[in-house]
Scaffold this motif. Structure first.
Motif, PDB file in Angstrom:
ATOM      1  N   ARG A 189      41.657  48.437  38.099  1.00 42.76           N
ATOM      2  CA  ARG A 189      41.904  47.923  39.740  1.00 42.76           C
ATOM      3  C   ARG A 189      41.243  46.920  40.309  1.00 42.76           C
ATOM      4  NH1 ARG A 189      42.039  53.346  42.267  1.00 42.76           N
ATOM      5  NH2 ARG A 189      43.603  53.703  40.704  1.00 42.76           N
ATOM      6  N   GLU A 190      40.014  47.227  40.223  1.00 46.10           N
ATOM      7  CA  GLU A 190      38.917  46.312  41.092  1.00 46.10           C
ATOM      8  C   GLU A 190      38.726  44.847  40.515  1.00 46.10           C
ATOM      9  OE1 GLU A 190      36.675  44.840  43.846  1.00 46.10           O
ATOM     10  OE2 GLU A 190      37.675  46.600  43.972  1.00 46.10           O
ATOM     11  N   THR A 191      38.929  44.741  39.373  1.00 39.61           N
ATOM     12  CA  THR A 191      39.248  43.538  38.700  1.00 39.61           C
ATOM     13  C   THR A 191      40.369  42.570  39.135  1.00 39.61           C
ATOM     14  OG1 THR A 191      37.794  44.039  36.833  1.00 39.61           O
ATOM     15  CG2 THR A 191      39.187  42.155  36.468  1.00 39.61           C
ATOM     16  N   TRP A 192      41.332  43.211  39.216  1.00 39.92           N
ATOM     17  CA  TRP A 192      42.516  42.640  39.529  1.00 39.92           C
ATOM     18  C   TRP A 192      42.688  42.198  41.038  1.00 39.92           C
ATOM     19  CZ3 TRP A 192      47.350  41.135  37.035  1.00 39.92           C
ATOM     20  CH2 TRP A 192      47.349  41.614  35.567  1.00 39.92           C
ATOM     21  N   LEU A 193      42.317  43.522  41.896  1.00 42.75           N
ATOM     22  CA  LEU A 193      42.394  43.310  43.241  1.00 42.75           C
ATOM     23  C   LEU A 193      41.179  42.104  43.852  1.00 42.75           C
ATOM     24  CD1 LEU A 193      42.574  46.916  44.472  1.00 42.75           C
ATOM     25  CD2 LEU A 193      44.439  44.965  44.754  1.00 42.75           C
ATOM     26  N   ALA A 194      40.095  42.252  43.076  1.00 41.83           N
ATOM     27  CA  ALA A 194      39.109  41.035  43.684  1.00 41.83           C
ATOM     28  C   ALA A 194      39.479  39.609  43.381  1.00 41.83           C
ATOM     29  CB  ALA A 194      37.804  41.531  42.868  1.00 41.83           C
ATOM     30  N   GLY A 195      40.413  39.505  42.357  1.00 41.55           N
ATOM     31  CA  GLY A 195      41.225  38.144  42.152  1.00 41.55           C
ATOM     32  C   GLY A 195      40.029  37.077  41.834  1.00 41.55           C
ATOM     33  N   ASP A 196      40.298  35.847  42.077  1.00 41.29           N
ATOM     34  CA  ASP A 196      39.722  34.610  41.489  1.00 41.29           C
ATOM     35  C   ASP A 196      39.541  33.711  43.033  1.00 41.29           C
ATOM     36  OD1 ASP A 196      39.619  34.981  38.497  1.00 41.29           O
ATOM     37  OD2 ASP A 196      41.844  35.222  38.926  1.00 41.29           O
ATOM     38  N   ARG A 197      38.199  33.212  42.849  1.00 42.60           N
ATOM     39  CA  ARG A 197      37.906  32.206  43.918  1.00 42.60           C
ATOM     40  C   ARG A 197      38.749  30.910  43.794  1.00 42.60           C
ATOM     41  NH1 ARG A 197      34.783  31.671  47.700  1.00 42.60           N
ATOM     42  NH2 ARG A 197      33.524  33.496  47.343  1.00 42.60           N
ATOM     43  N   LEU A 198      39.406  30.809  44.805  1.00 43.28           N
ATOM     44  CA  LEU A 198      40.355  29.718  44.894  1.00 43.28           C
ATOM     45  C   LEU A 198      40.326  28.721  46.265  1.00 43.28           C
ATOM     46  CD1 LEU A 198      44.122  30.224  43.773  1.00 43.28           C
ATOM     47  CD2 LEU A 198      43.699  29.265  46.107  1.00 43.28           C
ATOM     48  N   THR A 199      40.423  27.545  46.025  1.00 40.82           N
ATOM     49  CA  THR A 199      40.390  26.677  47.243  1.00 40.82           C
ATOM     50  C   THR A 199      41.819  26.162  47.335  1.00 40.82           C
ATOM     51  OG1 THR A 199      39.853  24.618  46.280  1.00 40.82           O
ATOM     52  CG2 THR A 199      38.220  26.294  47.229  1.00 40.82           C
ATOM     53  N   LEU A 200      42.407  25.768  48.198  1.00 43.21           N
ATOM     54  CA  LEU A 200      43.793  25.021  48.238  1.00 43.21           C
ATOM     55  C   LEU A 200      43.906  24.105  49.745  1.00 43.21           C
ATOM     56  CD1 LEU A 200      46.774  25.023  47.206  1.00 43.21           C
ATOM     57  CD2 LEU A 200      47.266  26.834  49.173  1.00 43.21           C
ATOM     58  N   GLU A 201      44.264  22.999  49.180  1.00 43.53           N
ATOM     59  CA  GLU A 201      44.537  21.783  50.144  1.00 43.53           C
ATOM     60  C   GLU A 201      46.052  21.635  50.201  1.00 43.53           C
ATOM     61  OE1 GLU A 201      42.169  18.246  49.517  1.00 43.53           O
ATOM     62  OE2 GLU A 201      40.361  19.261  49.372  1.00 43.53           O
TER      63      GLU A 201
END
Length: 319
Positions: A189-201
């Motif tokens: 659960r925590e691995t999925w909810l924490a996600g990945d660092r992402l930047t978007l322009e």
């Protein structure tokens, strides 16, 4: 030659009944029936089609095959003389065909195309163009892209157990349910909810810089069964690339999933900072993990950065 067909015998439905279709299609099209055994051979075949100015290319396969063929065509044909495309849904996932392809497949669909291509309906689309700024890979075309939780979930959806029992025309739904279903397991659960660092322009404007549970983008205008996990916030209106970003630890995740799988975006969802959607002509995405394009996994390269923009305009003939 006015029509060529590129046939993928390894596509899921073609493994079941492709031999009979191949015999009949070969009899009908002669040297216009093409069965490439590798990407290099496909490039050679498309090069010959371009040399002969073939104006219509049919694809008998799934989303991955369609992506491969569009990519090859865009690299080889002149951009102002691209052939029309017809898609027969024969793969494991057929999201593209649901929007711009034939509703049927097999020899009857091919005969209809062969005899009536001039009068059949035609839709135009600009596919997603994926490019790597550092040049690690050649530019690719596709229609449906996903990162972070989607890339994790596609591995679940493509596992032999799920492929055996899940309806294959529910690719997006099955993948999202797989992602959210993993939240039921405490260890994951925590691995999925924490996600990945992402930047978007978005069209040159920074929009996201933080952890993200899920990111999706598409050049399609509809999915099957009314599923549509996108909306326009009113802040971003340019272009025809739809995108959705879900932040880490999103609130009301199950309620949001239920709404979006029914093609609805209620006011609370549009106003929530955890869910961001809109339209754009160019997206610059930085995310360390692999991403998925039309069911196939790709690395974002050493910089973890890809550019998603509008590709050349194709015409798609359908029934």
């Amino acid at each position: 030659m006015r029509l060529a067909l590129i046939h993928n015998p390894r596509s899921r439905k073609n493994r079941r009944d492709g031999r009979k279709f191949a015999r009949q299609a070969s009899d009908l099209l002669g040297d216009g029936f093409l069965v490439p055994s590798s990407h290099d051979e496909m490039q050679e075949m498309v090069t010959e089609l371009a040399r002969r100015n073939v104006p219509l290319v049919a694809i008998n396969g799934g989303d991955g095959t369609v992506s491969d063929v569009m990519t090859a065509i865009a690299r080889i044909y002149p951009e102002d003389a691209l052939p029309d495309i017809a898609i027969f849904p024969s793969g494991n996932t057929n999201l593209i065909a649901q929007d711009i392809g034939f509703s049927t497949r097999g020899i009857e669909a091919l005969k209809l195309l062969y005899r009536n291509s001039a009068v059949l309906p035609r839709k135009t689309r600009r596919p997603l163009k994926i490019s790597w700024p550092e040049g690690e890979h050649e530019t690719r075309l596709g229609m449906f892209q996903g990162s972070s939780g989607y890339a994790r979930a596609i591995a679940i959806a493509h596992s032999p157990h799920v492929l055996r029992y899940a309806p294959h025309n529910l690719a997006v739904a099955a993948t999202l349910v797989g992602a959210f279903g993993s939240l039921l397991w405490r260890r994951q659960r925590e691995t999925w909810l924490a996600g990945d660092r992402l930047t978007l322009e978005v069209d040159g404007t920074p929009l996201v810089d933080g952890l993200s549970f899920l990111f999706l983008s598409t050049a399609l205008q509809k999915l099957n069964l009314g599923i549509w996990p996108f909306w326009n916030t009113g802040k971003v209106r340019t272009g025809d690339l739809h995108f959705l970003r879900v932040a880490d630890h999103p609130r009301k995740l199950l309620q949001a999933t239920w709404a979006l799988l029914r093609g609805r975006a209620p006011a609370w969802l549009r106003e929530s900072p955890d869910y961001t959607s809109g339209k754009a002509s160019e997206l610059v995405l930085t995310c360390q993990g692999d991403f998925v394009l039309d069911g196939e996994r790709f690395s974002p390269g050493a910089s973890h950065r890809i550019v998603l923009s509008e590709g050349p305009e194709f015409g798609f003939v359908h029934d």
